[in-house]
Write a protein that holds these residues in place. Structure first.
Motif, mmCIF file in Angstrom:
data_model
loop_
_atom_site.group_PDB
_atom_site.id
_atom_site.type_symbol
_atom_site.label_atom_id
_atom_site.label_comp_id
_atom_site.label_asym_id
_atom_site.label_seq_id
_atom_site.Cartn_x
_atom_site.Cartn_y
_atom_site.Cartn_z
ATOM 1 N N TYR A 189 0.834 -1.202 0.000
ATOM 2 C CA TYR A 189 0.000 0.000 0.000
ATOM 3 C C TYR A 189 0.872 1.256 0.000
ATOM 4 N N GLU A 190 1.997 1.176 0.707
ATOM 5 C CA GLU A 190 2.915 2.313 0.733
ATOM 6 C C GLU A 190 3.504 2.550 -0.663
ATOM 7 N N LYS A 191 3.879 1.464 -1.343
ATOM 8 C CA LYS A 191 4.409 1.594 -2.708
ATOM 9 C C LYS A 191 3.358 2.146 -3.661
ATOM 10 N N ALA A 192 2.113 1.801 -3.399
ATOM 11 C CA ALA A 192 1.015 2.281 -4.244
ATOM 12 C C ALA A 192 0.568 3.696 -3.856
ATOM 13 N N ARG A 193 1.236 4.272 -2.858
ATOM 14 C CA ARG A 193 0.884 5.599 -2.334
ATOM 15 C C ARG A 193 -0.523 5.627 -1.719
ATOM 16 N N GLN A 194 -0.964 4.468 -1.289
ATOM 17 C CA GLN A 194 -2.228 4.375 -0.549
ATOM 18 C C GLN A 194 -1.889 4.521 0.941
ATOM 19 N N TYR A 195 -1.465 5.737 1.302
ATOM 20 C CA TYR A 195 -0.878 5.950 2.615
ATOM 21 C C TYR A 195 -1.852 5.718 3.763
#
Length: 340
Positions: free
Chosen positions: A154-160
């Motif tokens: 999720y962090e890599k996907a910018r789904q912070y």
């Protein structure tokens, strides 16, 4: 004999049903993409080969029985057929997944791993390698119950926000603070960083607490207070003192602080202060006089009870041959005195 034929027919029927199931799964796999003549042909060739292998194995088994192999091998034959077929099917799927990966078709490869091989971890990793981070996170969570890898995706996907929720569940407070800082929510970031500081101070890890203040929160005065507290309360005293001096960048201010803090230092901590002066002496030429002066005071004060402390003089006079000879003469005279 009739009973054995019934078993053989049952095995054949079982694997024919298995083949039909394979066809259904493959059809489902390719339903979402465009059919091609070559793709269809490859699928049916694979299915035909599987049927051929099953029938051949059954025929060989029947011949073996009629030629005298007899009932003693009948029980193991069924197991051999099942394991052999399973291995062949699995190998076909493995090859298919590798083919898709080589072609950079990560989604199809992941479907083979997940739907056909039931290998959810490799499926998720394949999606992650292909940059399909949200899809990978879903597999990590739903199939593997792996919050850590899901949060990373999720962090890599910018789904912070999704990542933050998972890190909160795992009580990774510093990471929560980092992600709040990433989205410019400094209020929440500092709230969680303060929790980390409180945890570190509760465990007497003053240097780590000061690093959160200095590097993450940019609060150098607070970092200095906590380092000074560690020095005064003997909680990793040397490292606290060393880091306290390292956070003072103005040389004149540092010289003053070195002297002022020494004046407040109790007698039992002066040896530790002497060790810190070695670092300050090497840090900057402008600090050498102040560091050497304090070192001389400590050595002169302690030499009567700790004669070996005279060796510390060489750290503050590295190029002075005379003082090295004086140290040697002092040690010789002390040894003679004790012998007498």
């Amino acid at each position: 004999m009739n009973r054995q034929k019934f078993i053989d027919k049952f095995v054949a029927a079982f694997f024919i049903l298995a083949v039909i199931k394979v066809i259904g799964i493959l059809a489902q796999l390719f339903h979402e993409s465009f059919w091609s003549v070559i793709g269809t042909l490859v699928i049916f060739i694979i299915v035909a080969l599987i049927i051929f292998v099953v029938l051949t194995l059954l025929e060989d088994k029947e011949k073996d029985k009629s030629s005298g192999g007899g009932r003693s091998r009948a029980g193991g034959g069924n197991f051999y057929i099942e394991s052999s077929l399973f291995d062949k099917i699995r190998s076909q799927y493995e090859d298919l997944a590798e083919k898709y990966i080589a072609e950079k078709d990560y989604k199809r490869a992941a479907k083979v791993y997940i739907n056909l091989l039931k290998d959810y971890y490799r499926g998720a990793r394949t999606l992650e390698d292909g940059g399909f981070y949200n899809e990978a996170a879903a597999i990590y969570l739903k199939k593997l119950k792996n919050k850590s890898d899901a949060a990373i995706c999720y962090e890599k996907a910018r789904q912070y926000k999704k990542a933050i929720d998972l890190y909160k569940e795992m009580e990774q407070k510093e990471k929560v603070g980092d992600l709040y800082k990433e989205i410019n929510d400094l209020k929440n970031a500092h709230t969680y960083y303060q929790m980390v500081v409180d945890d570190y101070t509760a465990n007497n890890q003053m240097v780590k607490a000061s690093l959160i203040y200095r590097k993450k929160m940019e609060k150098i005065p607070e970092a200095q207070k906590i380092l000074l507290k560690g020095w005064e309360e003997d909680k990793d005293a040397f490292n606290c003192l060393n880091n306290y001096f390292a956070n003072i960048f103005d040389i004149n201010e540092l010289k003053t602080e070195i002297r002022d803090l020494y004046e407040k230092t109790p007698d039992y901590k002066k040896i530790t202060y002497l060790e810190a002066m070695k670092y300050e002496f090497k840090k900057d030429v402008k600090l050498q006089e102040a560091a050497r002066s304090i070192a001389y005071e400590i050595i002169a004060e302690k030499v009567a009870s700790r004669s070996e402390i005279v060796n510390e003089l060489k750290y503050f006079n590295p190029d002075d041959e005379v003082i090295l000879k004086d140290i040697s003469r002092f040690k010789t005279s002390r040894n003679k005195m004790f012998r007498n």
